[in-house]
Write a protein that holds these residues in place. Structure first.
Motif, PDB file in Angstrom:
ATOM      1  N   ILE A 197      -2.118   5.470   2.589  1.00 22.10           N
ATOM      2  CA  ILE A 197      -3.262   4.588   2.821  1.00 22.10           C
ATOM      3  C   ILE A 197      -2.931   3.699   4.009  1.00 22.10           C
ATOM      4  CG2 ILE A 197      -4.737   2.776   1.868  1.00 22.10           C
ATOM      5  CD1 ILE A 197      -4.290   3.912  -0.881  1.00 22.10           C
ATOM      6  N   THR A 199      -9.746   0.827   6.481  1.00 19.73           N
ATOM      7  CA  THR A 199      -8.829   1.929   6.281  1.00 19.73           C
ATOM      8  C   THR A 199      -9.027   2.921   7.421  1.00 19.73           C
ATOM      9  OG1 THR A 199     -10.479   3.018   4.861  1.00 19.73           O
ATOM     10  CG2 THR A 199      -8.797   1.688   3.770  1.00 19.73           C
ATOM     11  N   ALA A 258       0.823  -1.214   0.000  1.00 17.88           N
ATOM     12  CA  ALA A 258       0.000   0.000   0.000  1.00 17.88           C
ATOM     13  C   ALA A 258       0.855   1.261   0.000  1.00 17.88           C
ATOM     14  CB  ALA A 258      -0.921   0.000   1.213  1.00 17.88           C
ATOM     15  N   TYR A 286     -14.211  -2.714  -4.035  1.00 17.18           N
ATOM     16  CA  TYR A 286     -14.582  -1.433  -3.428  1.00 17.18           C
ATOM     17  C   TYR A 286     -16.101  -1.347  -3.462  1.00 17.18           C
ATOM     18  CZ  TYR A 286     -14.356   3.671  -2.610  1.00 17.18           C
ATOM     19  OH  TYR A 286     -14.481   4.948  -2.096  1.00 17.18           O
ATOM     20  N   LEU A 329     -13.229  -0.628   1.486  1.00 17.72           N
ATOM     21  CA  LEU A 329     -12.319  -1.632   0.955  1.00 17.72           C
ATOM     22  C   LEU A 329     -12.757  -3.009   1.429  1.00 17.72           C
ATOM     23  CD1 LEU A 329      -9.569  -2.473  -0.354  1.00 17.72           C
ATOM     24  CD2 LEU A 329      -8.541  -2.095   1.912  1.00 17.72           C
ATOM     25  N   LEU A 346      -4.272   1.227  -4.837  1.00 16.98           N
ATOM     26  CA  LEU A 346      -4.005   0.116  -3.922  1.00 16.98           C
ATOM     27  C   LEU A 346      -4.205  -1.223  -4.618  1.00 16.98           C
ATOM     28  CD1 LEU A 346      -3.418  -1.003  -1.093  1.00 16.98           C
ATOM     29  CD2 LEU A 346      -5.855  -0.718  -0.564  1.00 16.98           C
ATOM     30  N   LEU A 386     -11.471   6.256   2.112  1.00 18.29           N
ATOM     31  CA  LEU A 386     -10.777   5.791   0.915  1.00 18.29           C
ATOM     32  C   LEU A 386     -11.613   6.113  -0.313  1.00 18.29           C
ATOM     33  CD1 LEU A 386      -8.260   4.077  -0.035  1.00 18.29           C
ATOM     34  CD2 LEU A 386      -9.823   2.121  -0.073  1.00 18.29           C
ATOM     35  N   LEU A 408      -3.923   0.985   6.790  1.00 12.60           N
ATOM     36  CA  LEU A 408      -4.851  -0.128   6.947  1.00 12.60           C
ATOM     37  C   LEU A 408      -4.740  -0.727   8.337  1.00 12.60           C
ATOM     38  CD1 LEU A 408      -4.100  -1.931   3.553  1.00 12.60           C
ATOM     39  CD2 LEU A 408      -5.918  -0.287   4.008  1.00 12.60           C
ATOM     40  N   ASP A 437      -8.507   6.007   7.331  1.00 15.56           N
ATOM     41  CA  ASP A 437      -9.036   7.259   6.772  1.00 15.56           C
ATOM     42  C   ASP A 437      -9.976   6.919   5.627  1.00 15.56           C
ATOM     43  OD1 ASP A 437      -7.124   9.032   8.340  1.00 15.56           O
ATOM     44  OD2 ASP A 437      -5.698   7.846   7.166  1.00 15.56           O
ATOM     45  N   GLU A 476      -8.021   6.228  -4.985  1.00 19.26           N
ATOM     46  CA  GLU A 476      -7.027   5.637  -4.083  1.00 19.26           C
ATOM     47  C   GLU A 476      -7.154   4.118  -4.052  1.00 19.26           C
ATOM     48  OE1 GLU A 476      -6.314   8.872  -0.592  1.00 19.26           O
ATOM     49  OE2 GLU A 476      -8.341   8.026  -0.734  1.00 19.26           O
ATOM     50  N   PHE A 477      -8.396   3.642  -4.085  1.00 19.46           N
ATOM     51  CA  PHE A 477      -8.595   2.191  -4.126  1.00 19.46           C
ATOM     52  C   PHE A 477      -7.923   1.589  -5.349  1.00 19.46           C
ATOM     53  CE2 PHE A 477     -10.860  -1.235  -6.237  1.00 19.46           C
ATOM     54  CZ  PHE A 477     -10.695  -2.254  -5.310  1.00 19.46           C
TER      55      PHE A 477
END
Length: 230
Positions: free
Chosen positions: A27, A38, A23, A62, A67, A50, A42, A29, A40, A46-47
């Motif tokens: 990001i 996560t 990651a 997603y 996630l 990743l 997501l 986890l 924060d 951003e997904f």
């Protein structure tokens, strides 16, 4: 009687550690009660970063801003999918059942699902990127596995996500209830018709084809009675 696969609602620690190692630094986890979260919010962009960096030993989805890890199927899972592929090849030779193609789902295409199968015209996904547009897809397929969270998404979340994306038919093959559930006619993000059929019966699929609906034969008994080992 089918007892179905044992459901395990957790992500293996080694899979989590591999994703953490891949990651991006921003990001963050955590693994809480067997579920990856996560720290924060997501976003979908951003997904995708990743997911591209994640090892091939995991499948990431997603769903509604979260996630999710999708469990890989076992041997019976694969056999059911191959059996379905053969049925569609015989019944609809100009259509293919594509395994594990990433599809954009949910309202505004914000979801990222990896169906166990996608029924679409031959060559349909040629030239498309890692997450295909759902336009032209006839049906999405999910087959339940050993992972409880993956199964709950297939039963409760994905019917909405596929309907919101306008996928005409969503077929859920549920190995714990020994039924196949057909969701059809998406309107305003909801399937208008939902019908469950026991595996011993033939299964009618109202696919949007000029030739009309197709009917699959009953699932072979050897797939109805097998229970995976732990």
């Amino acid at each position: 009687m089918n007892s179905g696969p044992e459901e395990r609602p957790y992500v293996p620690a080694e899979d989590f550690e591999e994703v953490v190692a891949a990651a991006p630094e921003h990001i963050r986890l955590e693994l809480v009660d067997g579920r990856v979260r996560t720290k924060d919010p997501l976003g979908v962009e951003e997904f995708e970063v990743l997911e591209r960096r994640a090892p091939e030993t995991v499948q990431l989805e997603y769903a509604y801003g979260e996630l999710e890890f999708k469990a890989f199927g076992d041997g019976t899972h694969s056999c059911i999918r191959i059996w379905l592929l053969r049925q569609f090849l015989a019944l609809l030779p100009d259509q293919d059942l594509y395994p594990e193609v990433g599809v954009r789902t949910e309202a505004d295409g914000r979801g990222r699902y990896i169906p166990d199968g996608v029924l679409a015209p031959s060559g349909h996904f040629a030239g498309q990127g890692g997450w295909a547009d759902p336009g032209g897809v006839l049906m999405a397929l999910e087959i339940t596995s050993r992972d409880g969270r993956t199964n709950r998404r297939a039963r409760f979340d994905k019917p909405f996500g596929y309907a919101e994306a306008g996928v005409p038919v969503y077929l859920l093959v549920d190995r714990n209830s020994a039924t196949s559930t057909v969701h059809s006619e998406p309107v305003n993000g909801r399937y208008q018709h939902v019908r469950s059929c026991p595996w011993k019966d033939a299964l009618r699929l109202p696919l949007p084809l000029h030739s009309g609906p197709v009917t699959l034969p009953p699932l072979p008994a050897k797939y109805q009675t097998y229970r995976p080992t732990r």
